[in-house]
Structure formats: structure tokens, C-alpha cells
Enzyme design. Sequence first.
Site, PDB file in Angstrom:
ATOM      1  N   TYR A 126      57.489 -19.309  13.051  1.00  0.00           N
ATOM      2  CA  TYR A 126      56.590 -19.176  14.189  1.00  0.00           C
ATOM      3  C   TYR A 126      56.247 -17.710  14.434  1.00  0.00           C
ATOM      4  CZ  TYR A 126      58.291 -23.923  15.151  1.00  0.00           C
ATOM      5  OH  TYR A 126      58.646 -25.254  15.053  1.00  0.00           O
ATOM      6  N   HIS A 144      64.004 -27.030   8.041  1.00  0.00           N
ATOM      7  CA  HIS A 144      62.617 -27.030   8.496  1.00  0.00           C
ATOM      8  C   HIS A 144      61.665 -27.454   7.384  1.00  0.00           C
ATOM      9  CE1 HIS A 144      59.429 -24.675  11.062  1.00  0.00           C
ATOM     10  NE2 HIS A 144      59.282 -25.978  11.131  1.00  0.00           N
TER      11      HIS A 144
END
Length: 348
Positions: free
Chosen positions: A60, A145
Site C-alpha cells: 500500500y 498477501h
Amino acid sequence: MPSDLGRQPLGGSSTWTSPLAFGAATLGNLFTETTDDQAAATVEAAWNHGIRSFDTAPHYGLGLSERRLGAALRLRPRAEFTLSTKVGRLLDTAAGLRGSDLENGFAVPSTHRRVWDFTADGVRRSLEDSLVRLGLDHVDIVYLHDPDDHAEQALDEAYPALERLRAEGTVKAIGLGMNQPRLPSRFVRETDIDVVLLAGCYTLLDRSGLRELLPLAAGRGVSVVAGGVFNSGLLAAPGPLATYGYRTAAPDMLKRALALQRVCEGHGVPLRAVAARFPLGHRAVASVMLGLRSAEEVADAVGQFRRPLPDALWQDLRAEGLLAADVPVPNGTPAVPRDGRSDHMDHP
């Protein structure tokens, strides 16, 4: 000041989540820029409104989300919140990088390149780097992830590394964060994970997670955190420009979202309130995670989350063919923290 939203246990672990959690991709300048002050004010508002669980990832904003979230939480009592980050993408510097990272969805300079790494060493290095960016001595939960294209390595190398970190007490819970239910179902069957962060696959429009993953998770004592509950915007504000899965919504999907909105508004409830609460009807779902960009969005999200939902609303959604009879729904009031599960049976 609103009270703490409560705590729900995560699987068989020693840690917990707020029923409403904060997804911090927005702090990494997801799609548009946010200032440091705006990011800090957003986390401050989340805290003041009772949110105590926060999620981030190196991906992110090339670490910007972790840096901002850590700065905002660093002076908070550490035992009073839970924090998750993710492994699987290392951030490496490389010569010749320039321009923006917008092709990956983040309005930040391209200072690093993402390197997929689901090796055991990669898992440990990723977590160590995350702790440096966060400025904290530990996180509570670590997710693998998006290992869509790295399933075998994630199972054979990354997962055992996470299991060792949990056994050592370095982290309290381990899991998988993905936007598809098939591979998480395999992890639930074959490993001892505590939690799945499932994005966009258990919503009012996409219930693919209900076919196998959620019943399987409930049976194995694995918690699910539901993300992407607005399907990237369509269930927050349906209209001609609304997106579904980060693309302009197809006409049939927009028609369905507008029908959902019509029923909800007939009961005096915004669609976004119903969309955010719907996943909690399944007994495997411990929390809903929302990506919030401003203090105003936080206040609205928590206010809608606390809003009672009449049973007649769910009945009308079923009568209109918008919700199958065997899909579990929440009670009329928000889940009361108790044992992390509602009383609804799961329905495959």
C-alpha cells in the site's frame, strides 16, 4: 465520545479484532493523494469512534501506509489495539525508477519495486522491514498477501515460516489475504491458519465465498474478516459511473445494485449501511474491514454500522429475489461481542 466497538476473537488465537476494522490502503494514497495530516486525522477519528483494529501492507503506497499508520498509533496503548500487516511482496530499491506508482493503484513516487517472495527468508525479511516502517516492536496478525500465482511456495515455504513465528510468539495470529475464495479454502483445509481476509467475495452482490470457504472456515474454527464489502464502490453509491471490481459496473450489476438500494431506502436505511453489515450474518465472519479516507468517512461508517437494521428489510430483499432464502443475515442490531460468532447457521 462513542464507546469502543468491542472485540471478537480470531480463530483459536490469543488475539482479536474490532467488529468494524480499519483498512489502511487509503493511507498509502490509494488512487489519490492524501496528506500526512489528513491521514493522521483519519486514524485519530477511527480511534475516537471506537475502532481498535487496523490493517496495512507494504504494497500500500510502497510502504507509505505502514509509515503513516505506525506514526498515528505509536503513542496509543499497545494492548488496546490490534494491528495486521502482510508478507509476500518485498520492497527493493532499484536504479532508474521514476514516475508514479499509479499503474499499481497508488499516487506515490516509484521509489521501490515490488518483488514477489514467499520464501521463509522473504517472510521474515518482509516482517522485519514492516516493523521498521511502522516504528513498532510487533504486529498481532500477519497475512500472506495475494499468493494467487505462488500457491505452492506459499503453502510449502511461507506458511511454515508464519507458523514458526506464531509458535515463537512473534505474532499471535496468521492467515491469508486474498480477493478470491478458492485458494483460501485450500489453506483452511490443509493448514492451521487463524483467519482469512476475504476481499469482495462475500457481499450483497458477490457471495462466492459462501459456496465453500465460509462453511469450511466455520467448521474449522477459522475466522473471516470481510473486506471489499462495497465491491469497490457500487454498493456504496450506485450510479452510472460507479465501479464494480475497480471497473465501470456492467448494466446488469448496476440494475441489481439499484434494486438493493430501492429496498433499503424503503426502510429508511442507506444501502451502504446494509452492505457493511451483511457479512456479519455468517457465523464465520468476525469483522468487516472498511477503507476510510477521512474523518468524515469514519464518522459516517461508524454511525451506519451502529444503525439498527429491521428484520423486515431482509425479508423484503428475499421477497424481491435479491437475497436467497438460505443466505444468513445479521440480527436487527449490531453483533454484540461475545464469542466471535453469531447464532446463524452457515448455509452452503
